[in-house]
Design an enzyme around this catalytic site. Structure first.
Site, short mmCIF file in Angstrom:
data_model
loop_
_atom_site.label_atom_id
_atom_site.label_comp_id
_atom_site.label_asym_id
_atom_site.label_seq_id
_atom_site.Cartn_x
_atom_site.Cartn_y
_atom_site.Cartn_z
N LYS A 1 -3.19 -15.07 -5.47
CA LYS A 1 -3.93 -14.81 -6.71
C LYS A 1 -2.90 -14.45 -7.78
CE LYS A 1 -5.00 -9.94 -6.01
NZ LYS A 1 -6.02 -8.93 -6.09
N CYS B 1 -5.71 -9.63 3.37
CA CYS B 1 -6.78 -8.73 3.84
C CYS B 1 -8.07 -9.43 4.28
CB CYS B 1 -7.10 -7.71 2.76
SG CYS B 1 -5.73 -6.58 2.51
N GLU C 1 -3.94 -6.10 -5.02
CA GLU C 1 -2.60 -6.47 -5.46
C GLU C 1 -2.73 -7.07 -6.86
OE1 GLU C 1 -0.80 -8.96 -2.45
OE2 GLU C 1 -1.15 -7.43 -0.94
N LYS D 1 -8.07 -11.51 7.65
CA LYS D 1 -7.79 -10.71 8.85
C LYS D 1 -8.86 -9.65 9.07
CE LYS D 1 -4.67 -6.98 7.44
NZ LYS D 1 -5.56 -5.83 7.59
N LYS E 1 -14.31 0.41 5.07
CA LYS E 1 -13.26 -0.53 4.61
C LYS E 1 -13.58 -1.96 5.03
CE LYS E 1 -9.63 -2.34 3.06
NZ LYS E 1 -9.47 -2.59 1.64
N PHE F 1 -8.36 0.75 -1.14
CA PHE F 1 -9.15 -0.32 -1.78
C PHE F 1 -8.41 -1.01 -2.91
CE2 PHE F 1 -12.14 2.80 -0.05
CZ PHE F 1 -12.86 2.00 0.81
N VAL G 1 0.82 -1.21 0.00
CA VAL G 1 0.00 0.00 0.00
C VAL G 1 0.86 1.27 0.00
CG1 VAL G 1 -1.64 1.34 1.39
CG2 VAL G 1 -2.01 -1.10 1.03
N ARG H 1 0.61 -14.33 1.71
CA ARG H 1 -0.04 -14.28 3.01
C ARG H 1 -1.42 -14.94 2.94
NH1 ARG H 1 1.10 -7.99 4.43
NH2 ARG H 1 0.84 -7.79 2.18
N PHE I 1 -16.56 -11.21 -8.51
CA PHE I 1 -16.45 -11.94 -7.24
C PHE I 1 -17.48 -13.08 -7.11
CE2 PHE I 1 -13.13 -10.17 -4.57
CZ PHE I 1 -12.71 -9.15 -5.40
N1 LIG Z 1 -2.04 -5.30 0.57
C1 LIG Z 1 -3.24 -4.94 0.17
O1 LIG Z 1 -3.74 -5.39 -0.85
C2 LIG Z 1 -4.03 -3.95 0.98
C3 LIG Z 1 -5.16 -3.34 0.41
C4 LIG Z 1 -5.88 -2.43 1.16
C5 LIG Z 1 -5.50 -2.15 2.47
N2 LIG Z 1 -4.41 -2.77 3.00
C6 LIG Z 1 -4.03 -2.41 4.38
O2 LIG Z 1 -2.92 -1.53 4.32
C7 LIG Z 1 -2.02 -1.78 5.41
C8 LIG Z 1 -0.63 -2.09 4.85
O3 LIG Z 1 -0.71 -3.28 4.10
P1 LIG Z 1 0.50 -3.80 3.21
O4 LIG Z 1 0.03 -4.99 2.49
O5 LIG Z 1 1.08 -2.67 2.45
O6 LIG Z 1 1.53 -4.23 4.36
P2 LIG Z 1 3.04 -4.68 4.20
O7 LIG Z 1 3.28 -5.66 5.28
O8 LIG Z 1 3.34 -5.05 2.80
O9 LIG Z 1 3.86 -3.34 4.51
C9 LIG Z 1 3.89 -2.73 5.75
C10 LIG Z 1 5.23 -2.01 5.88
O10 LIG Z 1 5.21 -1.20 7.05
C11 LIG Z 1 6.51 -1.20 7.60
N3 LIG Z 1 6.46 -0.72 8.99
C12 LIG Z 1 5.94 -1.33 10.08
N4 LIG Z 1 6.05 -0.52 11.16
C13 LIG Z 1 6.63 0.62 10.74
C14 LIG Z 1 6.99 1.84 11.37
N5 LIG Z 1 6.75 2.06 12.68
N6 LIG Z 1 7.60 2.80 10.65
C15 LIG Z 1 7.84 2.60 9.33
N7 LIG Z 1 7.51 1.47 8.67
C16 LIG Z 1 6.91 0.49 9.36
C17 LIG Z 1 6.96 -2.64 7.44
O11 LIG Z 1 8.37 -2.75 7.54
C18 LIG Z 1 6.42 -2.95 6.05
O12 LIG Z 1 7.38 -2.67 5.04
C19 LIG Z 1 -2.65 -2.91 6.20
O13 LIG Z 1 -3.42 -2.38 7.24
C20 LIG Z 1 -3.57 -3.59 5.20
O14 LIG Z 1 -4.65 -4.24 5.80
C21 LIG Z 1 -3.67 -3.64 2.29
#
Ligand SMILES: NC(=O)c1ccc[n+]([C@@H]2O[C@H](COP(=O)([O-])OP(=O)(O)OC[C@H]3O[C@@H](n4cnc5c(N)ncnc54)[C@H](O)[C@@H]3O)[C@@H](O)[C@H]2O)c1
Length: 481
Positions: free
Chosen positions: A347, A287, A164, A290, A231, A161, A11, A354, A276
């Protein structure tokens, strides 16, 4: 505007790249020094189509840099995004430790030179906006005792939203933007930030042309709590919708109906919608599981038990087990057999594993004494590195995975698998059995190629009916679009 994005995962990196592409000056911060080094070298820490190309353009437009130090970028920024992970705890509750650390760090870095907006983009339970507000205040208090009143900031929720695999297109041409905040001055900063996106006034990159239907993006402005709830409600709905398709597919299998055709038939109803509704081995990814669990946890905290969400999780769990059941139906004994998995990523078009169904399926097969071979075009490296105890034999190609296998199980519907020479694959195998966990192949074509084929919600009886239909006796020969 000056923007800091905390977290350079799926994100954060995409958000930073898009905002810099719109012309803002962006700094991305992560505690993971390896990720930051890679991004500085122009290497991508994740596999996401078009991300490298967009980052290249973003550097030339607004400008984007990467650092492990939050202090300087935060103090210079008008807007600070939190995009850190919120993984599940064993109780299902979201683990907010990364969010908390980021919020305190922001507070510690602030001064009184400007009004700043702290935007929560991580998916967080209802009430987390208030928690962020409190933690930023505590961070300020610890770093600048006595200055708390002079340091001004607002907190907003701007849920993400993106999907990936199509994250860049989803972020440049979104269906909507949701902005939640308590004060209008906070919302005003975000309206200004997103103006190029809302008006679609930025030039579309050559590698991702703007769809003709996208002229303006809808903005939903609401309270912090409602934005956080939007969300969770969106992900819960999609998880339930796929669960529904799987439930109906399981009934189709028993009564002799073709689930993909049934889904085409109901999806054309505008009230239902076609997306879907694909039956398969269930959803995975970081996502849905969790977020559904976290929403259930929140509702329990308020004395409400969500039976529908519980059922969605249960249906999904059972759907993964269905892969094993289908292999048992074909082979009876799995101990000592060799199963080739086609696909590992949760996917196509991502390396994210994950909560991927492949992991649970491989683990179960290995526990049962089965040899597991696997081929995935992108996710094998991530699987090897992140799940070293999973004793999978990684293969060079789909052909290699099929070689001498007792069955092939398609887990991820990568496009390249649809183009495979099925007859060639079948000939390499000890037994030409194909369990198509995503209904990627045409059952008839697979059977003609020599496979003993089974899909999800596609009983052989229905194939016989279709045979009749092809001879003109059944007018209801639906061909899915
Ligand atoms: N991946 C998706 O498709 C998606 C879509 C919508 C929403 N989200 C939400 O967005 C959020 C992030 O998801 P993601 O998939 O990008 O996670 P991710 O695990 O890929 O990335 C999170 C990053 O945050 C970093 N991090 C953690 N603590 C930190 C801090 N204190 N300071 C700086 N960096 C820090 C980690 O090192 C990691 O690189 C989650 O809450 C997720 O639910 C994800």
């Amino acid at each position: 505007m000056r923007v800091t994005v905390i977290g350079t995962g799926y994100v954060g990196t995409v958000t930073g790249a898009c905002l810099a592409y719109f012309g803002h000056r962006v700094t991305c911060v992560d505690t993971d020094a390896q990720k930051i080094q890679k991004l500085r070298r122009g290497e991508m820490p994740i596999y996401e189509p078009c991300l490298a190309e967009l980052l290249g353009l973003a550097s030339a437009r607004g400008g984007i840099d990467f650092t492990t130090e939050l202090g300087t970028p935060a103090v210079e920024s008008d807007v600070i995004f939190i995009a850190v992970g919120t993984p599940p705890l064993p109780t299902g509750e979201a683990n907010l430790c990364y969010l908390e650390a980021a919020a305190r760090g922001i507070g510690a870095s602030m001064d009184d030179r400007r009004f700043r907006v702290v935007v929560n983009k991580s998916t967080v339970p209802v009430g987390s906006g208030n928690l962020v507000d409190t933690l930023v205040r505590e961070g300020i208090e610890e770093a600048h005792p006595g200055d708390r009143k002079r340091i001004r900031f607002g907190v907003a929720s701007n849920p993400e939203f993106l999907r990936e695999g199509s994250a860049i297109a989803d972020s440049l041409y979104p269906d909507r933007i949701v902005l939640g905040a308590g004060e209008d001055c906070t919302l005003q900063v975000l309206r200004e930030l997103y103006e190029p996106l809302v008006a679609q006034s930025f030039p579309a990159p050559a590698f991702l042309p703007r769809p003709a239907t996208v002229t303006q993006v809808s903005v939903v402005t609401t309270t912090l709590t409602s934005a956080e709830m939007i969300k969770y409600a969106a992900n819960a709905f999609l998880a339930v919708k796929i669960g529904f398709a799987n439930e109906v597919a399981n009934i189709c299998e028993r009564v002799g109906a073709e689930a993909p055709e049934v889904m085409t038939g109901i999806g054309l109803d505008a009230r239902i919608g076609a997306s879907f509704l694909k039956p398969g081995l269930g959803w995975g990814g970081s996502c849905f599981g969790k977020d559904v669990q976290s929403l259930m946890h929140t509702s329990r905290e308020y004395g409400y038990q969500s039976r529908l969400l519980e059922a969605a999780l249960e249906v999904n769990r059972a759907q993964r087990q269905l892969a094993i059941q289908k292999l048992q139906e074909k082979l009876f004994i799995l101990k000592g057999r060799t199963i080739g998995l086609l696909g590992l990523a949760f996917k196509p078009e991502t390396d994210d594993l994950r909560d991927a169904p492949s992991l649970q399926i491989a683990e179960r097969l290995l526990q049962m004494g089965t040899r597991v071979k696997a081929y995935d075009p992108i996710a094998m490296l991530a699987c090897r590195e992140n799940y070293p105890t999973l004793k999978i034999q990684y293969c060079e190609s789909p052909e290699d995975a099929a070689q001498d296998a007792d069955a092939l199980l398609l887990v991820t519907e990568w496009k390249e698998f649809a183009r495979l020479d099925l007859a060639g694959l079948a000939q390499r195998m000890a037994r030409p059995i194909l369990v198509d966990g995503r209904n990627l192949f045409d059952p008839e074509a697979a059977r003609q190629a020599g496979f003993d084929y089974c899909g999800i919600g596609r009983p052989q009886r229905a194939a016989q009916h279709n045979g009749v239909a092809e001879h003109g006796r059944n007018g209801a020969n639906l061909v899915p679009a």
